[in-house]
Design a protein around this motif. Structure first.
Motif, PDB file in Angstrom:
ATOM      1  N   ASP A 181     -11.231 -50.404  59.193  1.00 18.58           N
ATOM      2  CA  ASP A 181     -11.286 -51.084  60.478  1.00 18.58           C
ATOM      3  C   ASP A 181      -9.894 -51.460  60.962  1.00 18.58           C
ATOM      4  O   ASP A 181      -9.510 -51.159  62.073  1.00 18.58           O
ATOM      5  CB  ASP A 181     -12.159 -52.342  60.376  1.00 18.58           C
ATOM      6  CG  ASP A 181     -13.587 -52.004  59.965  1.00 18.58           C
ATOM      7  OD1 ASP A 181     -14.005 -50.855  60.203  1.00 18.58           O
ATOM      8  OD2 ASP A 181     -14.272 -52.878  59.408  1.00 18.58           O
ATOM      9  N   GLU A 182      -9.148 -52.170  60.119  1.00 20.88           N
ATOM     10  CA  GLU A 182      -7.800 -52.582  60.496  1.00 20.88           C
ATOM     11  C   GLU A 182      -6.855 -52.235  59.369  1.00 20.88           C
ATOM     12  O   GLU A 182      -7.276 -51.947  58.260  1.00 20.88           O
ATOM     13  CB  GLU A 182      -7.744 -54.104  60.702  1.00 20.88           C
ATOM     14  CG  GLU A 182      -8.480 -54.602  61.921  1.00 20.88           C
ATOM     15  CD  GLU A 182      -8.706 -56.105  61.790  1.00 20.88           C
ATOM     16  OE1 GLU A 182      -7.721 -56.842  61.562  1.00 20.88           O
ATOM     17  OE2 GLU A 182      -9.866 -56.524  61.875  1.00 20.88           O
ATOM     18  N   GLY A 183      -5.556 -52.343  59.668  1.00 21.81           N
ATOM     19  CA  GLY A 183      -4.548 -52.113  58.651  1.00 21.81           C
ATOM     20  C   GLY A 183      -3.990 -50.709  58.729  1.00 21.81           C
ATOM     21  O   GLY A 183      -4.458 -49.882  59.526  1.00 21.81           O
ATOM     22  N   ARG A 184      -2.978 -50.454  57.913  1.00 20.99           N
ATOM     23  CA  ARG A 184      -2.294 -49.163  57.982  1.00 20.99           C
ATOM     24  C   ARG A 184      -2.107 -48.551  56.606  1.00 20.99           C
ATOM     25  O   ARG A 184      -1.893 -49.250  55.618  1.00 20.99           O
ATOM     26  CB  ARG A 184      -0.928 -49.359  58.632  1.00 20.99           C
ATOM     27  CG  ARG A 184      -1.065 -49.911  60.055  1.00 20.99           C
ATOM     28  CD  ARG A 184       0.144 -49.639  60.889  1.00 20.99           C
ATOM     29  NE  ARG A 184       1.303 -50.378  60.394  1.00 20.99           N
ATOM     30  CZ  ARG A 184       2.557 -50.052  60.688  1.00 20.99           C
ATOM     31  NH1 ARG A 184       2.809 -48.990  61.431  1.00 20.99           N
ATOM     32  NH2 ARG A 184       3.550 -50.785  60.228  1.00 20.99           N
ATOM     33  N   LEU A 185      -2.191 -47.221  56.569  1.00 18.54           N
ATOM     34  CA  LEU A 185      -1.897 -46.471  55.349  1.00 18.54           C
ATOM     35  C   LEU A 185      -0.628 -45.677  55.607  1.00 18.54           C
ATOM     36  O   LEU A 185      -0.551 -44.917  56.584  1.00 18.54           O
ATOM     37  CB  LEU A 185      -3.043 -45.513  55.021  1.00 18.54           C
ATOM     38  CG  LEU A 185      -4.347 -46.164  54.551  1.00 18.54           C
ATOM     39  CD1 LEU A 185      -5.452 -45.124  54.451  1.00 18.54           C
ATOM     40  CD2 LEU A 185      -4.154 -46.848  53.198  1.00 18.54           C
ATOM     41  N   LYS A 245     -12.375 -53.542  55.960  1.00 14.40           N
ATOM     42  CA  LYS A 245     -13.522 -52.663  56.159  1.00 14.40           C
ATOM     43  C   LYS A 245     -14.801 -53.486  56.079  1.00 14.40           C
ATOM     44  O   LYS A 245     -15.014 -54.212  55.109  1.00 14.40           O
ATOM     45  CB  LYS A 245     -13.549 -51.583  55.067  1.00 14.40           C
ATOM     46  CG  LYS A 245     -14.785 -50.714  55.095  1.00 14.40           C
ATOM     47  CD  LYS A 245     -14.724 -49.698  56.209  1.00 14.40           C
ATOM     48  CE  LYS A 245     -16.000 -48.905  56.339  1.00 14.40           C
ATOM     49  NZ  LYS A 245     -15.943 -47.960  57.473  1.00 14.40           N
ATOM     50  N   ALA A 246     -15.622 -53.378  57.112  1.00 13.94           N
ATOM     51  CA  ALA A 246     -16.926 -54.048  57.073  1.00 13.94           C
ATOM     52  C   ALA A 246     -18.018 -52.995  57.111  1.00 13.94           C
ATOM     53  O   ALA A 246     -17.917 -52.020  57.851  1.00 13.94           O
ATOM     54  CB  ALA A 246     -17.063 -54.993  58.254  1.00 13.94           C
ATOM     55  N   PHE A 247     -19.028 -53.163  56.261  1.00 20.13           N
ATOM     56  CA  PHE A 247     -20.263 -52.412  56.432  1.00 20.13           C
ATOM     57  C   PHE A 247     -21.216 -53.361  57.139  1.00 20.13           C
ATOM     58  O   PHE A 247     -20.881 -54.519  57.359  1.00 20.13           O
ATOM     59  CB  PHE A 247     -20.817 -51.962  55.079  1.00 20.13           C
ATOM     60  CG  PHE A 247     -19.932 -50.954  54.400  1.00 20.13           C
ATOM     61  CD1 PHE A 247     -19.862 -49.654  54.849  1.00 20.13           C
ATOM     62  CD2 PHE A 247     -19.157 -51.324  53.305  1.00 20.13           C
ATOM     63  CE1 PHE A 247     -19.045 -48.728  54.223  1.00 20.13           C
ATOM     64  CE2 PHE A 247     -18.332 -50.402  52.678  1.00 20.13           C
ATOM     65  CZ  PHE A 247     -18.280 -49.103  53.137  1.00 20.13           C
ATOM     66  N   LYS A 248     -22.410 -52.918  57.466  1.00 20.57           N
ATOM     67  CA  LYS A 248     -23.300 -53.745  58.282  1.00 20.57           C
ATOM     68  C   LYS A 248     -23.260 -55.232  57.906  1.00 20.57           C
ATOM     69  O   LYS A 248     -22.812 -56.063  58.678  1.00 20.57           O
ATOM     70  CB  LYS A 248     -24.735 -53.213  58.220  1.00 20.57           C
ATOM     71  CG  LYS A 248     -25.044 -52.245  59.358  1.00 20.57           C
ATOM     72  CD  LYS A 248     -26.350 -51.520  59.116  1.00 20.57           C
ATOM     73  CE  LYS A 248     -26.099 -50.224  58.425  1.00 20.57           C
ATOM     74  NZ  LYS A 248     -26.851 -49.782  57.348  1.00 20.57           N
ATOM     75  N   GLN A 249     -23.721 -55.536  56.691  1.00 21.65           N
ATOM     76  CA  GLN A 249     -23.805 -56.961  56.370  1.00 21.65           C
ATOM     77  C   GLN A 249     -22.587 -57.490  55.612  1.00 21.65           C
ATOM     78  O   GLN A 249     -22.336 -58.674  55.611  1.00 21.65           O
ATOM     79  CB  GLN A 249     -25.044 -57.266  55.499  1.00 21.65           C
ATOM     80  CG  GLN A 249     -26.367 -57.019  56.189  1.00 21.65           C
ATOM     81  CD  GLN A 249     -27.011 -55.739  55.678  1.00 21.65           C
ATOM     82  OE1 GLN A 249     -26.343 -54.862  55.140  1.00 21.65           O
ATOM     83  NE2 GLN A 249     -28.317 -55.635  55.839  1.00 21.65           N
ATOM     84  N   VAL A 250     -21.847 -56.594  54.937  1.00 16.49           N
ATOM     85  CA  VAL A 250     -20.794 -57.117  54.063  1.00 16.49           C
ATOM     86  C   VAL A 250     -19.392 -56.786  54.536  1.00 16.49           C
ATOM     87  O   VAL A 250     -19.126 -55.709  55.066  1.00 16.49           O
ATOM     88  CB  VAL A 250     -20.921 -56.572  52.616  1.00 16.49           C
ATOM     89  CG1 VAL A 250     -21.881 -57.386  51.815  1.00 16.49           C
ATOM     90  CG2 VAL A 250     -21.245 -55.106  52.601  1.00 16.49           C
ATOM     91  N   GLN A 251     -18.521 -57.757  54.304  1.00 13.07           N
ATOM     92  CA  GLN A 251     -17.095 -57.516  54.506  1.00 13.07           C
ATOM     93  C   GLN A 251     -16.588 -56.960  53.178  1.00 13.07           C
ATOM     94  O   GLN A 251     -16.334 -57.712  52.236  1.00 13.07           O
ATOM     95  CB  GLN A 251     -16.425 -58.855  54.869  1.00 13.07           C
ATOM     96  CG  GLN A 251     -15.003 -58.724  55.355  1.00 13.07           C
ATOM     97  CD  GLN A 251     -14.894 -57.959  56.683  1.00 13.07           C
ATOM     98  OE1 GLN A 251     -15.680 -58.161  57.597  1.00 13.07           O
ATOM     99  NE2 GLN A 251     -13.923 -57.058  56.765  1.00 13.07           N
ATOM    100  N   ALA A 252     -16.467 -55.633  53.077  1.00 10.05           N
ATOM    101  CA  ALA A 252     -16.121 -55.013  51.794  1.00 10.05           C
ATOM    102  C   ALA A 252     -14.650 -55.199  51.463  1.00 10.05           C
ATOM    103  O   ALA A 252     -14.289 -55.390  50.305  1.00 10.05           O
ATOM    104  CB  ALA A 252     -16.478 -53.533  51.812  1.00 10.05           C
ATOM    105  N   LEU A 253     -13.768 -55.134  52.475  1.00  8.48           N
ATOM    106  CA  LEU A 253     -12.333 -55.355  52.259  1.00  8.48           C
ATOM    107  C   LEU A 253     -11.840 -56.323  53.332  1.00  8.48           C
ATOM    108  O   LEU A 253     -12.179 -56.189  54.501  1.00  8.48           O
ATOM    109  CB  LEU A 253     -11.560 -54.032  52.330  1.00  8.48           C
ATOM    110  CG  LEU A 253     -11.910 -52.991  51.255  1.00  8.48           C
ATOM    111  CD1 LEU A 253     -11.210 -51.662  51.548  1.00  8.48           C
ATOM    112  CD2 LEU A 253     -11.537 -53.489  49.857  1.00  8.48           C
TER     113      LEU A 253
END
Ligand SMILES: Nc1ncnc2c1ncn2[C@@H]1O[C@H](COP(=O)(O)OP(=O)(O)O)[C@@H](O)[C@H]1O
Ligand SMILES: Nc1ncnc2c1ncn2[C@@H]1O[C@H](COP(=O)(O)OP(=O)(O)O)[C@@H](O)[C@H]1O
Ligand SMILES: [Mg+2]
Ligand SMILES: [Mg+2]
Lengths: 308, 308
Positions: free
Chosen positions: A54-58, A9-17
């Protein structure tokens, strides 16, 4: 069984996950610890279906999760979680009706979370203590027959004398109802109280850097980030003495820096030139009993031990 | 400079309900005292009395070399606040003006005290590991929680106060940031030879920084003493219960136990007898009839009996 694979998961400036894998067995507990800003809340919100990824699966038992209702989020602030203009009876009525449960179930659930229904049902949230409010929030989550409770710092605003009660309640719900718990905290010791047999995930800048049974990781952390995190826990001088290998990171966290190698390298007291070259993957390199992402894993004793 | 604080027989009321009742406490010059208790126990109310804040119904707050804060007029209080007593308010991390840079707010503070030179802010910020120019040109939202808390400490000390009060300075912070702030408190306290009061609900925080501790419950100080002594040998049943309720990192999980019942609020503090008796495992008949006196640093009928 609930599973996440390669969640990013990315927010604008940060790659959070940055690709997080996790597995929560039915009725099991999994805890995530890490500094603030490391992505814990984002992960919890994604699992609860409140945030996209953004990517990955649950996956639920191997199938993609479509219905997120059985995954209920309990967040830090029991004060803002409940509508102040409605009584506890009103707060519980609608979700119960939606699930086709009779209202009498409200009393059952309140008793289950350790509240006296005759006392709380007619009251407003502000007439209850923080601990009681958090129990109401948990009771409301239980109205939808959840599979998973995501508890994000769920006891950090609760009075110290009442925290253990809420933690014991979460453990109880696992044992009696088979509810699984994703427990997010910065207070590491609390993780043991929702289930010492559960797995502890240490997350740093959106990646899992160490993972293993709670007591294994606490007794012998091998990643320097975990060691810094555990070293920061206050020592109860008089009752405890500090662990002999207590560590402090070299630098504060600077999210603006994107290292090319290990994400912790700029702050790591043991960094070597190799650490700036490659980003280590989660493995058991060095035959450790737990998974870790460090090129030079070494067991260190950083946690305080009882005096005498 | 010798600047201890003597609080004697202090009662502070809201409406006609006492939030602090008949409290006596000495903050020795040059020491760090921890004031610990659960929410609503009256910690902030007691701490605010050091600023001579309204509502003081009886008793005195005497600051050596300054005078009795409870008897001062508005003008005298304004001169003393900031200049002699530095105060970091609870939730200080949210109390900066979002529309002004830190530097502008610093100039406003100086102006309100008729001070021209605030260059003292630079070494203070540097001492706390911050880049002064960057911080002074920043707005609140550009600073992390830990940075804001350090800015709060700078504001409290820039006018060369000798008494420092910190109300829950680490409550919203993660463990690593908390450890860093506590280290800064220890260093700044020692550098400047301050008399420091740190208010917290977290026994661990007190254990890390304070040489003396006072335990509050229901508006009373129920026990005080050297931190190590009190932690190793708590005498008041509340102190014992509070320490027992702390989740522990090692050892058997069930050593820690929640305290039954909930802390009282202003309206539910009993007017007669011991304020803790409803939750007390060793209460006796006398506890409902008579309020225990502070004898030998502990206010408990049961302890009084064995001591005599
Ligand atoms: N809605 C959002 N918009 C932009 N950035 C966000 C948002 N939510 C979280 N972030 C950023 O993502 C990172 C992870 O945040 P979070 O998941 O809240 O961490 P934690 O819960 O571990 O403190 C942080 O850098 C945070 O600033
Ligand atoms: N301005 C106020 N007006 C009325 N009651 C107050 C006010 N401030 C605090 N109280 C009450 O006084 C008691 C003590 O509060 P406080 O000193 O803030 O406790 P603590 O800091 O230990 O949480 C609480 O019951 C609180 O609700
Ligand atoms: Mg969070
Ligand atoms: Mg307070």
């Amino acid at each position: 069984m609930i599973e996440g694979r390669g969640i990013t998961k990315a927010f604008k400036q940060v790659q959070a996950l940055r690709g997080v894998d996790f597995v929560i067995p039915r009725g099991g507990a999994v805890s995530f610890i890490g500094e603030s800003g490391c992505g814990k809340t984002t992960l919890g919100r994604i699992l609860a279906g409140l945030e996209s990824h953004d990517e990955g699966r649950l996956l639920r038992d191997g199938e993609p999760i479509k219905d997120f209702r059985p995954i209920q989020l309990i967040h830090q602030d029991p004060y803002s979680a409940l509508n102040p203009t409605r009584t506890i009876a009103q707060i519980l009525r609608d979700p119960l009706r939606l699930r086709g449960h009779p209202f009498s179930k409200a009393e059952e659930l309140l008793s289950l979370v350790g509240l006296d229904p005759s006392y709380v049902l007619s009251r407003y949230p502000h007439q209850l203590s923080g601990g009681m409010r958090q129990r109401v929030v948990i009771a409301r989550a239980l109205t939808v027959d959840p599979e998973v409770l995501v508890a994000d710092e769920a006891v950090s605003m609760i009075d110290v004398s009442l925290r253990l009660g809420i933690l014991a309640l979460l453990r109880n719900l696992r044992e009696t109802l088979g509810v699984s718990v994703l427990f997010i905290t910065h207070d590491v010791a609390t993780a043991r109280y929702v289930g010492a047999e559960g797995e502890l995930y240490v997350i740093y800048r959106g990646t899992v850097v160490e993972r293993g049974p709670v007591d294994t990781v606490l007794a012998g952390p091998v990643h320097p980030y975990t060691q810094c995190l555990l070293s920061a826990i206050p020592v109860l001088h008089g009752l405890e003495v500090p662990g002999p290998d207590r560590l402090v990171p070299d630098e504060p966290l600077d999210e603006r820096v994107e290292p090319s190698g290990c994400l912790f390298e700029p702050r790591c007291p043991f960094a070597t030139p190799a650490c700036a070259q490659e980003q280590p993957l989660l493995s058991r390199l060095g035959d450790t009993p737990q998974d870790h992402a460090c090129l030079f894993p070494a067991r260190r004793h950083v946690v305080a031990v009882p005096a005498r | 400079m010798n600047m201890g604080v003597t609080i004697a027989g202090l009662t502070v009321t809201y409406g006609d309900l006492p939030a602090v009742k008949d409290v006596s406490l000495r903050l020795e010059d040059g020491t760090i005292t921890g004031l610990v208790g659960e929410s609503g126990s009256g910690k902030s109310t007691l701490a605010l009395s050091l600023l001579g804040h309204g509502n003081i119904a009886s008793g005195s707050v005497f600051i050596d070399g300054v005078g009795d804060m409870s008897k001062m007029d508005k003008g005298a209080l304004r001169a003393v606040r900031g200049a002699k007593i530095g105060y970091v308010f609870q939730a200080a991390q949210n109390s900066l003006n979002p529309l002004l840079t830190v530097g502008k707010q610093l100039l406003d503070l100086a102006k309100s005290h008729g001070v021209r030179d605030v260059r003292g802010a630079h070494p203070l910020l540097r001492r706390m590991g911050l880049d002064p120019d960057r911080v002074l040109n920043s707005y609140q939202h550009e600073l992390s929680g830990g940075m804001r808390q350090r800015v709060g400490i700078m504001f409290a000390l820039v006018l060369n106060a000798h008494v420092l009060v910190l109300d829950e300075p680490t409550t919203a912070l993660d463990m690593i940031t908390q450890a860093n702030i506590l280290q800064i408190v220890r260093e700044v306290h020692a550098d400047r030879g301050l008399t420091t009061l740190i208010v917290t609900h977290d026994v661990g925080v007190v254990a890390e920084v304070a040489s003396r501790v006072a335990v509050m419950y229901g508006g009373r100080i129920v026990e005080c003493g050297s931190t190590k002594e009190v932690l190793a040998n708590p005498r008041h049943p509340y102190t014992r219960g509070l320490i027992n309720a702390i989740p522990r990192l090692t050892g058997p999980v069930d050593v820690a136990k929640p305290l039954p019942g909930t802390p009282p609020t202003l309206g539910t503090i009993p007017a007669v007898g011991c304020v803790f008796r409803a939750r007390c495992p060793i209460r006796m008949d006398v506890c409902s009839a008579q309020e225990p006196e502070m004898i030998d640093d502990v206010a408990c009928h049961a302890v009084g009996v064995t001591a005599k």
